[in-house]
Scaffold this motif. Sequence first.
Motif, mmCIF file in Angstrom:
data_model
loop_
_atom_site.group_PDB
_atom_site.id
_atom_site.type_symbol
_atom_site.label_atom_id
_atom_site.label_comp_id
_atom_site.label_asym_id
_atom_site.label_seq_id
_atom_site.Cartn_x
_atom_site.Cartn_y
_atom_site.Cartn_z
ATOM 1 N N GLU A 127 -4.787 5.803 11.432
ATOM 2 C CA GLU A 127 -6.099 6.190 10.902
ATOM 3 C C GLU A 127 -7.102 5.057 11.056
ATOM 4 O O GLU A 127 -8.251 5.271 11.456
ATOM 5 C CB GLU A 127 -5.967 6.572 9.422
ATOM 6 C CG GLU A 127 -5.207 7.843 9.156
ATOM 7 C CD GLU A 127 -6.044 9.087 9.403
ATOM 8 O OE1 GLU A 127 -7.258 9.051 9.128
ATOM 9 O OE2 GLU A 127 -5.478 10.081 9.883
ATOM 10 N N LYS A 128 -6.666 3.853 10.747
ATOM 11 C CA LYS A 128 -7.556 2.696 10.803
ATOM 12 C C LYS A 128 -7.978 2.390 12.239
ATOM 13 O O LYS A 128 -9.159 2.122 12.516
ATOM 14 C CB LYS A 128 -6.875 1.482 10.183
ATOM 15 C CG LYS A 128 -6.501 1.640 8.709
ATOM 16 C CD LYS A 128 -7.725 1.803 7.838
ATOM 17 C CE LYS A 128 -7.351 1.859 6.365
ATOM 18 N NZ LYS A 128 -8.543 2.047 5.490
ATOM 19 N N GLU A 138 1.405 9.220 0.697
ATOM 20 C CA GLU A 138 0.690 10.503 0.655
ATOM 21 C C GLU A 138 0.225 10.920 2.048
ATOM 22 O O GLU A 138 0.381 12.070 2.450
ATOM 23 C CB GLU A 138 -0.504 10.386 -0.289
ATOM 24 C CG GLU A 138 -1.274 11.680 -0.460
ATOM 25 C CD GLU A 138 -2.413 11.554 -1.459
ATOM 26 O OE1 GLU A 138 -3.179 12.529 -1.591
ATOM 27 O OE2 GLU A 138 -2.540 10.485 -2.089
ATOM 28 N N LEU A 139 -0.341 9.970 2.793
ATOM 29 C CA LEU A 139 -0.814 10.269 4.145
ATOM 30 C C LEU A 139 0.349 10.599 5.075
ATOM 31 O O LEU A 139 0.285 11.570 5.849
ATOM 32 C CB LEU A 139 -1.609 9.078 4.690
ATOM 33 C CG LEU A 139 -2.043 9.181 6.157
ATOM 34 C CD1 LEU A 139 -2.987 10.361 6.359
ATOM 35 C CD2 LEU A 139 -2.694 7.880 6.607
ATOM 36 N N SER A 176 1.677 3.704 -2.162
ATOM 37 C CA SER A 176 1.187 4.992 -2.658
ATOM 38 C C SER A 176 0.250 5.644 -1.657
ATOM 39 O O SER A 176 0.371 6.842 -1.345
ATOM 40 C CB SER A 176 0.476 4.798 -4.001
ATOM 41 O OG SER A 176 1.372 4.349 -4.992
ATOM 42 N N GLU A 177 -0.689 4.866 -1.141
ATOM 43 C CA GLU A 177 -1.656 5.379 -0.174
ATOM 44 C C GLU A 177 -0.962 5.820 1.113
ATOM 45 O O GLU A 177 -1.252 6.884 1.662
ATOM 46 C CB GLU A 177 -2.699 4.307 0.115
ATOM 47 C CG GLU A 177 -3.807 4.734 1.051
ATOM 48 C CD GLU A 177 -4.852 3.636 1.227
ATOM 49 O OE1 GLU A 177 -4.758 2.609 0.537
ATOM 50 O OE2 GLU A 177 -5.759 3.826 2.054
ATOM 51 N N GLN A 178 -0.041 5.008 1.583
ATOM 52 C CA GLN A 178 0.640 5.317 2.827
ATOM 53 C C GLN A 178 1.567 6.522 2.692
ATOM 54 O O GLN A 178 1.673 7.338 3.615
ATOM 55 C CB GLN A 178 1.428 4.098 3.298
ATOM 56 C CG GLN A 178 0.553 2.937 3.749
ATOM 57 C CD GLN A 178 1.362 1.706 4.092
ATOM 58 O OE1 GLN A 178 2.581 1.723 4.051
ATOM 59 N NE2 GLN A 178 0.683 0.619 4.419
ATOM 60 N N TYR A 189 -0.798 5.399 8.611
ATOM 61 C CA TYR A 189 -1.882 4.659 7.956
ATOM 62 C C TYR A 189 -2.649 3.797 8.957
ATOM 63 O O TYR A 189 -3.892 3.848 9.017
ATOM 64 C CB TYR A 189 -1.298 3.796 6.835
ATOM 65 C CG TYR A 189 -2.294 2.844 6.211
ATOM 66 C CD1 TYR A 189 -3.209 3.291 5.270
ATOM 67 C CD2 TYR A 189 -2.321 1.500 6.580
ATOM 68 C CE1 TYR A 189 -4.134 2.423 4.699
ATOM 69 C CE2 TYR A 189 -3.234 0.628 6.015
ATOM 70 C CZ TYR A 189 -4.135 1.091 5.076
ATOM 71 O OH TYR A 189 -5.053 0.230 4.529
ATOM 72 N N ASP A 211 -9.330 -3.803 8.396
ATOM 73 C CA ASP A 211 -8.999 -4.732 7.317
ATOM 74 C C ASP A 211 -8.476 -6.030 7.910
ATOM 75 O O ASP A 211 -7.695 -6.018 8.873
ATOM 76 C CB ASP A 211 -7.936 -4.125 6.400
ATOM 77 C CG ASP A 211 -8.409 -2.854 5.717
ATOM 78 O OD1 ASP A 211 -9.637 -2.676 5.578
ATOM 79 O OD2 ASP A 211 -7.549 -2.026 5.338
ATOM 80 N N LEU A 271 0.815 -1.218 0.000
ATOM 81 C CA LEU A 271 0.000 0.000 0.000
ATOM 82 C C LEU A 271 0.850 1.270 0.000
ATOM 83 O O LEU A 271 0.485 2.292 0.608
ATOM 84 C CB LEU A 271 -0.947 0.008 1.205
ATOM 85 C CG LEU A 271 -1.977 -1.135 1.277
ATOM 86 C CD1 LEU A 271 -2.808 -1.011 2.555
ATOM 87 C CD2 LEU A 271 -2.887 -1.140 0.066
#
Length: 348
Positions: A323-324, A64-65, A60-62, A320, A336, A58
């Motif tokens: 946040e979850k 940016e955050l 790309s998602e991680q 990341y 998840d 993950l």
Amino acid sequence: MVDYIVVGFGLAGLSFVDKLESNDKSYLVYENSSEQSSRVAGGLYNPVILKRFTLAWLASEQLELAISVYQNIEDKLKGSLISKLPILRRFNDVKEQNLWFEAYDKPLLNKFLSSNLIKNENEALDIPFCFGKVKHTGKIDVKKMLSLYLSYIEDKKCLIKESFEYDKLVVKEGLVEYKGIKARNLVFSEGYGVRNNPFFNYLPLQGNKGEYIIIKSEQLKLSEAVKSSIFIIPLGDDLYKVGATYNNQDKTSGITKSARENLQNKLERFLKVEYEVIDQVTGIRPTTRDRRPFVGTHSQYKNLHIINGLGSRGILIGPYVTEKLYAHIENGEDLDEEIDIKRYSKLR
């Protein structure tokens, strides 16, 4: 009564506390500085696994955050923490060059890999087969960030510098009580120290000891991070962090001669100038057997939670999974399956 007690303040604890701050939650942090893996980490943020030229989980998602979170922390703490730092991958042969270009052709990877071979112009390095450049990389000064943040929460009277005594914790319906302090939730973020935690020590945290050496070389003059079998990470003032080792057998806390010799042997395969080893640091990374973090809520005690097992990529993973977990606790959102500690429920 506070909203949260947080036990442990490495990258996981810092990320979670910062999330509490941004949501105006009250908290207390217990930290005894016994776990050092975050404080000695190389600090690179890098979306690519450079051994196999694959995208990290993950990434790309991680990425940016994480950059957004660290920029906000930098502004809050009023200290320079983030620096752009190119990463150059040393190719060992033409075969590796070809594998790099195969990876570049994959849609998710080409935004992070340069399509050009970079010829070495640094006479201090032996690089006969050129470099590949990873894009969107940089370095977080993790040690400085943790130090500044600890001072910040200490000034707010939110830090208690002592070991957490598990037998003094009383879990009740809707709250926990510890030494006269009541909290609605308690989050354990102890890194490798979770092995002593009676509530979560069933989780199969493996632990992986990493050692770095710090070298001084006036002739190296390196302004990028270089990855061969090890990293060379510039620190400024002719200082470089070199490493790291990965040892899942040795769980002792001290530095070792064998690790230093191993790192020097690897370094000297491509470093052609003189250097001096001026320091050596070590820590045990909280690694997991399936390479996914431990995040979730205790099966019996619904106000006890954990965020752990970030491994060697804690800089990206920390924000990341924070946040979850926060959404899980506050809003009842499902985690998840690949990160939820429920995947190890049979081990209880």
